[in-house]
Design a protein around this motif. Structure first.
Motif, PDB file in Angstrom:
ATOM      1  N   ALA A 133      37.055 -47.594  30.809  1.00  0.00           N
ATOM      2  CA  ALA A 133      38.228 -47.557  30.379  1.00  0.00           C
ATOM      3  C   ALA A 133      37.947 -47.419  29.548  1.00  0.00           C
ATOM      4  CB  ALA A 133      39.412 -48.637  30.846  1.00  0.00           C
ATOM      5  N   TYR A 134      39.184 -45.760  29.127  1.00  0.00           N
ATOM      6  CA  TYR A 134      39.570 -45.295  28.099  1.00  0.00           C
ATOM      7  C   TYR A 134      40.411 -46.534  26.475  1.00  0.00           C
ATOM      8  CZ  TYR A 134      38.182 -41.087  29.607  1.00  0.00           C
ATOM      9  OH  TYR A 134      37.421 -39.823  30.185  1.00  0.00           O
ATOM     10  N   MET A 135      39.268 -46.400  25.353  1.00  0.00           N
ATOM     11  CA  MET A 135      41.015 -47.573  24.582  1.00  0.00           C
ATOM     12  C   MET A 135      42.202 -46.553  24.555  1.00  0.00           C
ATOM     13  SD  MET A 135      37.595 -48.275  21.349  1.00  0.00           S
ATOM     14  CE  MET A 135      36.706 -48.458  21.536  1.00  0.00           C
ATOM     15  N   GLN A 136      42.094 -45.684  24.456  1.00  0.00           N
ATOM     16  CA  GLN A 136      43.101 -44.626  24.597  1.00  0.00           C
ATOM     17  C   GLN A 136      44.041 -45.038  25.172  1.00  0.00           C
ATOM     18  OE1 GLN A 136      39.971 -42.922  23.781  1.00  0.00           O
ATOM     19  NE2 GLN A 136      40.281 -42.053  22.223  1.00  0.00           N
ATOM     20  N   ASN A 137      43.759 -45.500  26.356  1.00  0.00           N
ATOM     21  CA  ASN A 137      44.996 -46.140  27.218  1.00  0.00           C
ATOM     22  C   ASN A 137      45.864 -47.616  26.714  1.00  0.00           C
ATOM     23  OD1 ASN A 137      43.589 -44.287  28.895  1.00  0.00           O
ATOM     24  ND2 ASN A 137      42.926 -45.775  29.764  1.00  0.00           N
ATOM     25  N   SER A 138      45.862 -47.637  26.147  1.00  0.00           N
ATOM     26  CA  SER A 138      46.089 -48.634  25.245  1.00  0.00           C
ATOM     27  C   SER A 138      47.147 -48.801  24.458  1.00  0.00           C
ATOM     28  CB  SER A 138      45.106 -49.599  24.564  1.00  0.00           C
ATOM     29  OG  SER A 138      43.918 -50.843  24.909  1.00  0.00           O
ATOM     30  N   LEU A 139      46.801 -47.082  24.305  1.00  0.00           N
ATOM     31  CA  LEU A 139      48.297 -46.743  22.791  1.00  0.00           C
ATOM     32  C   LEU A 139      49.168 -46.146  23.428  1.00  0.00           C
ATOM     33  CD1 LEU A 139      45.976 -43.762  21.172  1.00  0.00           C
ATOM     34  CD2 LEU A 139      46.734 -46.749  20.678  1.00  0.00           C
ATOM     35  N   ALA A 140      49.060 -46.453  25.144  1.00  0.00           N
ATOM     36  CA  ALA A 140      51.205 -46.259  25.407  1.00  0.00           C
ATOM     37  C   ALA A 140      51.477 -47.765  25.302  1.00  0.00           C
ATOM     38  CB  ALA A 140      50.460 -46.846  27.460  1.00  0.00           C
ATOM     39  N   ASP A 183      57.710 -54.732  18.148  1.00  0.00           N
ATOM     40  CA  ASP A 183      58.089 -55.646  19.345  1.00  0.00           C
ATOM     41  C   ASP A 183      56.945 -56.974  19.141  1.00  0.00           C
ATOM     42  OD1 ASP A 183      60.576 -54.936  19.746  1.00  0.00           O
ATOM     43  OD2 ASP A 183      59.590 -54.209  21.425  1.00  0.00           O
ATOM     44  N   GLY A 184      55.242 -56.777  18.632  1.00  0.00           N
ATOM     45  CA  GLY A 184      54.662 -57.527  18.741  1.00  0.00           C
ATOM     46  C   GLY A 184      53.985 -57.648  19.892  1.00  0.00           C
ATOM     47  N   ILE A 185      54.100 -56.708  20.678  1.00  0.00           N
ATOM     48  CA  ILE A 185      53.796 -57.291  22.586  1.00  0.00           C
ATOM     49  C   ILE A 185      53.119 -56.217  22.998  1.00  0.00           C
ATOM     50  CG2 ILE A 185      55.182 -57.694  24.324  1.00  0.00           C
ATOM     51  CD1 ILE A 185      57.673 -59.018  24.149  1.00  0.00           C
ATOM     52  N   TYR A 186      52.156 -56.454  24.022  1.00  0.00           N
ATOM     53  CA  TYR A 186      50.716 -56.134  23.889  1.00  0.00           C
ATOM     54  C   TYR A 186      51.201 -56.529  26.309  1.00  0.00           C
ATOM     55  CZ  TYR A 186      46.711 -53.823  25.969  1.00  0.00           C
ATOM     56  OH  TYR A 186      45.896 -52.658  25.761  1.00  0.00           O
ATOM     57  N   ARG A 187      51.637 -55.434  26.648  1.00  0.00           N
ATOM     58  CA  ARG A 187      51.692 -55.357  27.778  1.00  0.00           C
ATOM     59  C   ARG A 187      51.031 -54.824  28.472  1.00  0.00           C
ATOM     60  NH1 ARG A 187      57.230 -52.792  29.875  1.00  0.00           N
ATOM     61  NH2 ARG A 187      56.573 -50.759  29.073  1.00  0.00           N
ATOM     62  N   VAL A 188      50.667 -56.289  29.714  1.00  0.00           N
ATOM     63  CA  VAL A 188      49.683 -55.886  30.740  1.00  0.00           C
ATOM     64  C   VAL A 188      49.865 -56.076  32.297  1.00  0.00           C
ATOM     65  CG1 VAL A 188      47.930 -55.345  29.478  1.00  0.00           C
ATOM     66  CG2 VAL A 188      47.878 -57.178  30.389  1.00  0.00           C
ATOM     67  N   PRO A 189      49.461 -55.113  33.402  1.00  0.00           N
ATOM     68  CA  PRO A 189      49.895 -55.680  34.716  1.00  0.00           C
ATOM     69  C   PRO A 189      48.833 -56.828  35.074  1.00  0.00           C
ATOM     70  CG  PRO A 189      49.220 -53.203  34.594  1.00  0.00           C
ATOM     71  CD  PRO A 189      49.268 -54.040  32.768  1.00  0.00           C
ATOM     72  N   TYR A 190      47.855 -57.268  34.237  1.00  0.00           N
ATOM     73  CA  TYR A 190      47.036 -58.512  35.112  1.00  0.00           C
ATOM     74  C   TYR A 190      47.118 -59.518  33.558  1.00  0.00           C
ATOM     75  CZ  TYR A 190      45.456 -54.160  32.199  1.00  0.00           C
ATOM     76  OH  TYR A 190      44.461 -53.543  30.978  1.00  0.00           O
ATOM     77  N   PRO A 191      45.982 -60.550  34.167  1.00  0.00           N
ATOM     78  CA  PRO A 191      45.687 -61.760  33.336  1.00  0.00           C
ATOM     79  C   PRO A 191      45.735 -61.221  32.108  1.00  0.00           C
ATOM     80  CG  PRO A 191      45.320 -62.245  35.501  1.00  0.00           C
ATOM     81  CD  PRO A 191      46.020 -60.583  36.048  1.00  0.00           C
ATOM     82  N   VAL A 192      46.369 -62.553  31.287  1.00  0.00           N
ATOM     83  CA  VAL A 192      45.806 -61.848  29.501  1.00  0.00           C
ATOM     84  C   VAL A 192      44.525 -62.033  29.486  1.00  0.00           C
ATOM     85  CG1 VAL A 192      48.023 -61.911  28.720  1.00  0.00           C
ATOM     86  CG2 VAL A 192      46.661 -64.470  28.341  1.00  0.00           C
ATOM     87  N   ALA A 193      44.074 -63.434  30.349  1.00  0.00           N
ATOM     88  CA  ALA A 193      42.091 -63.636  30.197  1.00  0.00           C
ATOM     89  C   ALA A 193      41.639 -62.457  30.951  1.00  0.00           C
ATOM     90  CB  ALA A 193      42.433 -65.019  30.889  1.00  0.00           C
ATOM     91  N   THR A 194      42.168 -61.557  31.453  1.00  0.00           N
ATOM     92  CA  THR A 194      40.900 -60.647  32.047  1.00  0.00           C
ATOM     93  C   THR A 194      40.557 -59.600  30.979  1.00  0.00           C
ATOM     94  OG1 THR A 194      42.853 -60.484  33.602  1.00  0.00           O
ATOM     95  CG2 THR A 194      41.939 -58.205  33.663  1.00  0.00           C
ATOM     96  N   ARG A 195      38.921 -59.804  31.717  1.00  0.00           N
ATOM     97  CA  ARG A 195      38.047 -59.205  30.616  1.00  0.00           C
ATOM     98  C   ARG A 195      38.026 -57.314  31.033  1.00  0.00           C
ATOM     99  NH1 ARG A 195      36.382 -61.728  26.219  1.00  0.00           N
ATOM    100  NH2 ARG A 195      37.142 -64.129  25.987  1.00  0.00           N
ATOM    101  N   LEU A 196      38.071 -56.707  29.555  1.00  0.00           N
ATOM    102  CA  LEU A 196      37.550 -55.259  30.196  1.00  0.00           C
ATOM    103  C   LEU A 196      37.019 -54.815  28.876  1.00  0.00           C
ATOM    104  CD1 LEU A 196      41.019 -53.925  31.088  1.00  0.00           C
ATOM    105  CD2 LEU A 196      39.923 -54.859  32.310  1.00  0.00           C
ATOM    106  N   SER A 197      35.180 -54.188  29.576  1.00  0.00           N
ATOM    107  CA  SER A 197      34.853 -52.902  28.049  1.00  0.00           C
ATOM    108  C   SER A 197      36.023 -52.072  27.953  1.00  0.00           C
ATOM    109  CB  SER A 197      33.350 -52.791  28.883  1.00  0.00           C
ATOM    110  OG  SER A 197      32.743 -54.134  28.735  1.00  0.00           O
ATOM    111  N   LEU A 198      35.849 -51.299  27.464  1.00  0.00           N
ATOM    112  CA  LEU A 198      36.786 -50.196  26.780  1.00  0.00           C
ATOM    113  C   LEU A 198      35.546 -49.313  25.980  1.00  0.00           C
ATOM    114  CD1 LEU A 198      39.600 -51.452  25.186  1.00  0.00           C
ATOM    115  CD2 LEU A 198      39.532 -51.389  27.232  1.00  0.00           C
TER     116      LEU A 198
END
Length: 293
Positions: A140-147, A155-170
């Motif tokens: 997965a691209y780091m650029q995807n996080s820029l959404a 707001d100081g919030i990084y929103r993701v549609p899976y648990p915050v403990a989920t580990r992804l290599s970027l």
């Protein structure tokens, strides 16, 4: 001449920029001529237009090329069909068979993610073909996080549609583009499959913290439900197939993450891949005219 299919997307443009910087002549294959002006400004020599299942258009596009970089449109239901037409065109070209470098994905063998599974079918197709091929498998691209950049900054919030403990290599798309250009313009990569991974598996909390450091504020990772994500995606006009496919990807991420190793990309680039911290700092500087806030 190097042909780049799917050239109008972010991956195609990134690869083309590096190829042009290396002095390569590039022919871009796009669906329509609307992309031509932008592609010309980044140094494309020729533009060929047509649908990816248009055998005649692809046959014309591959003529006189030494190599092809094939990028299927993201989350396409036609991944296998498009590759079938391209492989046939490349195999039958009268000007000599070009090398084919295929833009696949990290861990295509994960059947729970249909777009990964379809890329594995294309890899099998290449193994059975008469082409000189190389397969690249970016994570997965780091650029995807820029959404989420504006939300993080505001707001100081990084929103993701899976648990915050989920580990992804970027991986940084610019590193992917550099690796692709290197493989396309140098010898020694026939039959190789390269995983393109830039980071160890990071939790969403760690990703948020990296962005928080450059924003100089606390950024918290917050999980939203897949249903909430789907509602938002539907409102933006994302089609049913894409939403269903991405939902399955998010559920797979929640269960298993997406974990890789940066050794191969380090070897290809001859340097350490871009870290998430360096990527975040680069983006922050770009947003503020070169001065990190």
């Amino acid at each position: 001449m190097i042909l780049v299919t799917g050239a109008g997307g972010k991956t195609g443009k990134a690869v083309i920029k590096v190829l042009v910087a290396r002095g390569a002549a590039v022919r871009a294959f796009v669906r329509g001529a609307a992309h031509e002006a932008v592609l010309r400004t980044i140094g494309v020599r020729e533009v060929a237009a047509g649908a990816m299942d248009d055998a005649a258009a692809l046959s014309r596009a591959v003529q006189g090329t030494e190599a092809i970089y094939h990028i299927c449109p993201n989350v396409s239901p036609h991944e296998i069909a498009f590759a079938t037409v391209l492989v046939a065109a490349a195999t039958a070209t009268a000007s000599g068979r070009p090398r084919l470098v295929y833009h696949s994905v990290l861990h295509p063998q994960i059947e729970a993610m249909p777009h990964h599974w379809n890329k594995l079918r294309v890899e099998e197709m290449l193994l059975a073909s008469a082409l000189d091929f190389t397969i690249l498998q970016p994570t997965a691209y780091m650029q995807n996080s820029l959404a989420e950049w504006d939300r993080m900054a505001r707001d100081g919030i990084y929103r993701v549609p899976y648990p915050v403990a989920t580990r992804l290599s970027l991986v940084d798309l610019e590193d992917v583009a550099e690796a692709a250009a290197l493989v396309l313009t140098s010898a020694g990569h026939s039959g190789a499959t390269y995983e393109l991974v830039g980071t160890p598996p990071l939790s969403q909390v760690e990703i948020a913290e990296n962005f928080g450091r450059v924003l100089k504020k606390e950024v918290r990772a917050v999980a939203e439900s897949v249903e909430a994500w789907d509602h938002r995606a539907h409102a933006t006009g994302l089609d049913d197939f894409a939403r269903e496919t991405l939902t399955k990807m998010f559920l797979s991420y929640a269960r298993d993450g997406l974990k890789g190793n940066a050794n191969v990309l380090t070897w290809l680039l001859g340097r350490a891949p871009t870290s998430l911290a360096a990527f975040a700092a680069r983006h922050a500087a770009a947003q503020t005219g070169g001065v990190i806030p």
